[in-house]
Design an enzyme around this catalytic site. Structure first.
Site, mmCIF file in Angstrom:
data_model
loop_
_atom_site.group_PDB
_atom_site.id
_atom_site.type_symbol
_atom_site.label_atom_id
_atom_site.label_comp_id
_atom_site.label_asym_id
_atom_site.label_seq_id
_atom_site.Cartn_x
_atom_site.Cartn_y
_atom_site.Cartn_z
ATOM 1 N N TYR A 11 1.061 -1.454 -0.013
ATOM 2 C CA TYR A 11 0.229 -0.003 -0.099
ATOM 3 C C TYR A 11 0.871 1.130 0.377
ATOM 4 C CZ TYR A 11 -3.603 3.081 1.970
ATOM 5 O OH TYR A 11 -4.247 4.274 2.641
ATOM 6 N N LEU A 60 12.064 -11.851 2.125
ATOM 7 C CA LEU A 60 12.288 -10.885 3.521
ATOM 8 C C LEU A 60 13.095 -12.366 4.361
ATOM 9 C CD1 LEU A 60 9.847 -8.649 4.703
ATOM 10 C CD2 LEU A 60 11.908 -8.379 4.504
ATOM 11 N N SER A 123 7.118 2.399 12.088
ATOM 12 C CA SER A 123 6.078 2.139 12.058
ATOM 13 C C SER A 123 6.140 3.282 13.708
ATOM 14 C CB SER A 123 5.406 0.440 12.631
ATOM 15 O OG SER A 123 3.904 1.596 12.814
ATOM 16 N N TYR A 129 4.716 2.497 22.658
ATOM 17 C CA TYR A 129 3.748 1.036 23.916
ATOM 18 C C TYR A 129 4.648 0.711 24.379
ATOM 19 C CZ TYR A 129 -0.768 2.488 20.181
ATOM 20 O OH TYR A 129 -1.466 2.554 19.444
ATOM 21 N N LYS A 162 7.366 -4.855 14.574
ATOM 22 C CA LYS A 162 7.933 -3.505 14.184
ATOM 23 C C LYS A 162 8.898 -3.714 15.228
ATOM 24 C CE LYS A 162 7.380 -1.631 11.003
ATOM 25 N NZ LYS A 162 7.922 -1.610 9.736
#
Ligand code: NDP
Length: 318
Positions: A11, A60, A123, A129, A162
């Site tokens: 995307y 990957l 990200s 977090y 991430k």
């Protein structure tokens, strides 16, 4: 000038490839399956693709897979990483491709003298977090790091993938003297170039597809074109360094539903929140660093509108 983009059919990467071609770059683009038209046709149809886009197969998880991709490139944009939430095997499905994949791409860069800078698509998930309460007084900035322990405790596997990938990338880049810049986007929405639905656009589609309730949670949002362009600014601006949070607005889902109602009064939208608890508090995410390298932000309302119009055009929503 030749640059490489990993995960080019994705995307965000599709917009990045489009802008790079528009700017006159020659683009070596990795895809997992070059024979799948769903992954390649929209790229091959881009202006300039015929002359300056080269598709290269790479995975990957295959060591050395990216050597041929980065060969001869001045810049490498590493965007490829699995992005979904549901899995019974987070290690194999999310963590290994994110972490080993990133190190794999960087290892190819480290042995390729032509590569002058790597732009890593990390990200906001790798930033915000760590268990610190997210409340209206809080401003999350690039000095924050998500905590792997907190992710494991809360089974936030994508966030973990991430976080581990970005941490390992900085360590490796430092050891090998790679000039790396990271882009840390919020939840990305806006028009799709690829024909299939991606995870973050689904966050909007889920609200308009007959859902009875909206989640009691806060997300930070950003337009896909702004994120893609931020990658180019981070590459071209020689003084760019470190991490760049790219966030337009941080709002509750209730606000997203309000905007949808304003834009599309006849749509069937969720009327109530998924639980009876008070709304999760909003918090702030700084985009000052991104603005300092020239990143501009489309309004959330415009991004939501572009998402809906694109979902309709791609027949992903009727
Ligand atoms: P997409 O799912 O559209 O793209 C992910 C890309 O990664 C695809 O091209 C996919 O290839 C590739 N990929 C996944 N696994 C592998 C693998 N094993 N080998 C090679 N390629 C692989 O997601 P987005 O464009 O949204 O995400 C792109 C990047 O941006 C990711 O790093 C994501 O974590 C990050 N990001 C995204 C956000 C968002 O809201 N969209 C927010 C913040 C960060 P294939 O097409 O073959 O599956």
């Amino acid at each position: 000038k030749t640059v490489a983009v990993t995960g080019a059919s994705g995307y965000i990467a599709s917009w990045l490839v489009k802008f790079l071609l528009e700017k006159g770059y020659t683009v070596k683009a990795s895809v997992r399956d070059p024979s799948d038209p769903n992954k390649t046709q929209h790229l091959l149809e881009l202006d300039g693709a015929k002359e300056r886009l080269h598709l290269i197969k790479a995975d990957l998880l295959e060591e050395g897979s990216f050597d041929a991709l980065v060969d001869g490139c001045v810049g490498v944009f590493h965007t490829a990483s699995p992005f979904f939430f549901e899995t019974n095997n987070p290690q194999a499905d999310l963590i290994d491709p994110a972490l080993k994949g990133t190190l794999n791409v960087l290892a190819s860069c480290a042995k390729t003298p032509s590569v002058k800078r790597v732009v890593l698509t990390s990200s906001a998930a790798a930033v915000a977090y760590n268990g610190k309460p997210l409340t209206p007084e809080v401003v999350v900035d690039e000095t924050w790091w998500s905590s792997a322990d907190f992710c494991r405790e809360n089974q936030m596997w994508y966030v973990l993938s991430k976080t581990l990938a970005e941490e390992a990338a900085w360590k490796f880049a430092k050891e090998k003297g790679i000039d790396m810049v990271a882009i840390n986007p919020a939840l990305v929405i806006g028009p799709l170039l690829q024909p299939t639905l991606n995870t973050s656009s689904a966050a909007i589609l889920d609200l308009i597809n007959g859902a009875e309730t909206f989640p009691n949670s806060i997300f930070a949002w950003i337009n896909v074109q702004d994120v893609a362009y931020a990658h180019i600014l981070a590459f071209e601006n020689t003084s760019a360094n470190g991490r760049y949070l790219t966030v337009d607005e941080t709002v509750h889902y209730a606000e997203v539903v309000n905007i949808l109602r304003e834009l599309y009064p006849t749509l069937k939208l969720p009327e109530k929140c998924a639980d009876d608890k008070p709304y999760a508090p909003t918090f702030n995410i700084s985009s000052e660093r991104a603005k300092s390298i020239g990143v501009e932000f489309t309004s959330l309302k415009q991004s939501i509108k572009e998402t809906i119009e694109s979902l309709k055009e791609k027949k992903l929503f009727k």
